[in-house]
Design a protein around this motif. Structure first.
Motif, PDB file in Angstrom:
ATOM      1  N   VAL A  29     -10.406  -2.051  -0.640  1.00  0.00           N
ATOM      2  CA  VAL A  29      -9.531  -3.096  -0.082  1.00  0.00           C
ATOM      3  C   VAL A  29      -9.897  -4.445  -0.693  1.00  0.00           C
ATOM      4  CG1 VAL A  29      -8.950  -4.382   2.030  1.00  0.00           C
ATOM      5  CG2 VAL A  29      -9.063  -1.868   2.074  1.00  0.00           C
ATOM      6  N   THR A  37       0.855  -1.200   0.000  1.00  0.00           N
ATOM      7  CA  THR A  37       0.000   0.000   0.000  1.00  0.00           C
ATOM      8  C   THR A  37       0.885   1.242   0.000  1.00  0.00           C
ATOM      9  OG1 THR A  37      -0.181   0.318   2.401  1.00  0.00           O
ATOM     10  CG2 THR A  37      -1.668  -1.292   1.395  1.00  0.00           C
ATOM     11  N   ILE A  64      -7.346   2.885   0.900  1.00  0.00           N
ATOM     12  CA  ILE A  64      -7.371   1.785   1.887  1.00  0.00           C
ATOM     13  C   ILE A  64      -8.371   2.035   3.012  1.00  0.00           C
ATOM     14  CG2 ILE A  64      -5.024   0.963   1.421  1.00  0.00           C
ATOM     15  CD1 ILE A  64      -4.254   2.420   4.136  1.00  0.00           C
TER      16      ILE A  64
END
Ligand SMILES: NC(=O)c1ccc[n+]([C@@H]2O[C@H](COP(=O)([O-])OP(=O)(O)OC[C@H]3O[C@@H](n4cnc5c(N)ncnc54)[C@H](O)[C@@H]3O)[C@@H](O)[C@H]2O)c1
Length: 252
Positions: free
Chosen positions: A72, A14, A66
């Motif tokens: 996600v 991420t 996120i």
């Protein structure tokens, strides 16, 4: 250190569009990993893709927030073959050095959502897959703000302390499943995080500045990425639940 520690492995990164996350994605790809990266910054992801492709490798980059469970889910669904060997939770934001008395709910909620709830959701999504495989590694990027109150505002410090707690909980509860979880605590790193680091409460920033005099050097993103890639690799097989500081001695 092997140059191809991640051959045949799948890694999810991420914050892959800038700074430490970008450096991690590039390094993992160069070591043989199939990298699935995500970020809210599409231009940043394009740059990461270009760097990886210029090196002769391939990566999957996804624009995703996120803090959004649907995003996600979309990122996790993109893992080739559903496989995941390393989750590097790198995305994060600062909090403008705001102390609790000046903190509004919106800033608190945003910082906690990006720095703690997002990483939790990713851990929650990938751990079942690694449990089935009997192996997997999670590296969460905390901060020396996860060890001390002296370097950021109240929301950032709380979020990064919380991320260390989450890391230790995973390390403890899933070790028997072959899963390792570790946290990295950088000090100052030359990245794009300054966008959320402009101080807005002068008196609080002046008090925090006392600790900034202890900074010995600014790190480069690659230096933190190297540590993350080692912790995530099999070379660190006995390292679980560790909180590793990389701050050039700032907190020494
Ligand atoms: N730079 C430092 O001095 C320093 C020090 C200690 C810890 N850290 C931590 O390192 C991590 C990486 O930060 P960096 O310094 O590379 O900063 P950076 O701003 O260069 O990179 C962070 C990336 O996260 C992305 N991001 C932010 N919110 C997101 C969201 N909701 N969903 C997906 N992506 C999102 C940003 O777009 C950005 O590309 C952060 O967790 C940060 O707290 C940085």
């Amino acid at each position: 250190m092997s140059e191809r520690r991640y051959a045949g492995r799948v890694a999810l990164v991420t914050g892959a569009g800038s700074g430490i996350g970008q450096a991690v994605a590039v390094q993992l790809a160069s070591e043989g990993a199939v990298v699935v990266g995500c970020d809210v910054d599409s231009d940043g992801l394009d740059l990461t893709t270009k760097q990886i492709e210029d090196d002769g490798h391939h990566a999957i980059m996804i624009i995703a927030d996120i803090t959004d469970q649907a995003d996600v889910d979309r990122v996790v669904a993109a893992l080739p073959g559903g496989r995941i060997d390393l989750l590097a939770n790198v995305a994060g934001i600062m909090d403008h050095f705001v102390p609790v008395t000046e903190l509004d709910d919106a800033l608190w909620d945003r910082v906690l959502a990006v720095n703690l709830t997002g990483p939790m959701r990713l851990c929650r999504a990938v751990i079942p897959r690694t449990r089935v495989a009997g192996a997997g590694s999670i590296v969460n990027v905390s901060s020396i703000g996860g060890l001390t109150g002296a370097v950021a505002g109240s929301a950032y410090v709380a979020s990064k302390h919380g991320l260390i707690g989450l890391t230790r909980s995973i390390a403890n509860l899933y070790a028997d499943d072959g899963i390792r979880a570790t946290a990295v605590c950088p000090g100052g790193v030359a990245t794009g995080i300054g966008a959320t680091a402009a101080p807005t409460v002068p008196w609080a920033y002046q008090r925090l500045e006392r600790s900034f005099g202890r900074i010995t050097r600014m790190a480069q993103p690659d230096e933190i990425a190297t540590l993350i890639c080692w912790l995530g690799s099999d070379e660190a097989v006995n390292v679980n639940g560790a909180v590793v500081t990389s701050d050039g001695g700032w907190t020494s």
